[in-house]
Design an enzyme around this catalytic site. Sequence first.
Site, mmCIF file in Angstrom:
data_model
loop_
_atom_site.group_PDB
_atom_site.id
_atom_site.type_symbol
_atom_site.label_atom_id
_atom_site.label_comp_id
_atom_site.label_asym_id
_atom_site.label_seq_id
_atom_site.Cartn_x
_atom_site.Cartn_y
_atom_site.Cartn_z
ATOM 1 N N ARG A 38 0.822 -1.222 0.000
ATOM 2 C CA ARG A 38 0.000 0.000 0.000
ATOM 3 C C ARG A 38 0.852 1.267 0.000
ATOM 4 O O ARG A 38 0.432 2.302 -0.526
ATOM 5 C CB ARG A 38 -0.946 0.004 1.211
ATOM 6 C CG ARG A 38 -2.033 1.096 1.148
ATOM 7 C CD ARG A 38 -3.034 0.925 2.273
ATOM 8 N NE ARG A 38 -4.161 1.856 2.157
ATOM 9 C CZ ARG A 38 -4.413 2.852 2.989
ATOM 10 N NH1 ARG A 38 -3.610 3.070 4.041
ATOM 11 N NH2 ARG A 38 -5.454 3.642 2.827
ATOM 12 N N ILE A 76 -7.308 7.596 -1.127
ATOM 13 C CA ILE A 76 -7.188 6.143 -1.167
ATOM 14 C C ILE A 76 -8.019 5.645 0.009
ATOM 15 O O ILE A 76 -7.884 6.131 1.129
ATOM 16 C CB ILE A 76 -5.709 5.700 -1.089
ATOM 17 C CG1 ILE A 76 -5.582 4.172 -1.139
ATOM 18 C CG2 ILE A 76 -5.020 6.248 0.143
ATOM 19 C CD1 ILE A 76 -4.140 3.687 -1.237
ATOM 20 N N SER A 77 -8.890 4.701 -0.243
ATOM 21 C CA SER A 77 -9.887 4.314 0.752
ATOM 22 C C SER A 77 -9.262 3.602 1.951
ATOM 23 O O SER A 77 -8.162 3.050 1.887
ATOM 24 C CB SER A 77 -10.934 3.392 0.122
ATOM 25 O OG SER A 77 -11.665 4.067 -0.867
ATOM 26 N N GLN A 78 -9.987 3.621 3.044
ATOM 27 C CA GLN A 78 -9.620 2.884 4.253
ATOM 28 C C GLN A 78 -9.406 1.410 3.895
ATOM 29 O O GLN A 78 -10.215 0.811 3.181
ATOM 30 C CB GLN A 78 -10.751 3.017 5.265
ATOM 31 C CG GLN A 78 -10.605 2.203 6.521
ATOM 32 C CD GLN A 78 -11.910 2.120 7.295
ATOM 33 O OE1 GLN A 78 -12.991 2.294 6.721
ATOM 34 N NE2 GLN A 78 -11.823 1.867 8.574
#
Length: 222
Positions: free
Chosen positions: A39, A65-67
């Site tokens: 990530r 950027i999503s959880q």
Amino acid sequence: MSLSWIGFLSDVDRTRLFDHLTKTLGDVPAVHAMRAVPREKFVPEHLRHQAYQNIPLSIGLGQTISQPLMVATAAQALQLRGDEYVLEVGAGSGYQAAVLSAMLPAGGVVAVERIPELVAMARRNLAGAGFTSVRVLEAGAVLGAPDCAPFDAILVSASAPSVPETLLAQLRPGGRLVMPVGERSRQRLTRVWLHPDERVYEELEPCSYVPLLGDEAWPEGS
């Protein structure tokens, strides 16, 4: 803070994150895939020390950027076998597309993004992380990627008031679409199964995504 301490904290965060994902979702393919995707390669350099915290992070241009928990939840909701042809709408920095690609050893991923700078970012990030088979396209006038359709599954990484018919038309019979649906500030992850004689809508997790803009979504500038 020294680089050694940053690395140590990132390793602690990574262990804690995957322990949490496994405890919450189980030992599922989406979590396995996320372990294989670095990530930190999909977030801005100054935020890499936060890459394995379970929070969304800004990637610039008003996008995030999503959880990680939501990335895993949305990917798992597609119920992939591993050989499907999948569309992601809203590629952002490319992270969700990388996770989908890791879940599809015998399949393929097309990701579309409306912001040209993010198209370039996603392509660069995916190549740098070794996900060279993901096709990242700049969004055209029609929502999705109709020239690449039909797809077995579609994941929309942005919210809309309802599920766009244009995207459902890009699914194969028996396909499924997962996306956040609801109000501008709060939605529910929704899955649609496209059966030959009916559509089945399922409401899943509460969530909060950036808005999908354009026809069949939120108006530009709203």
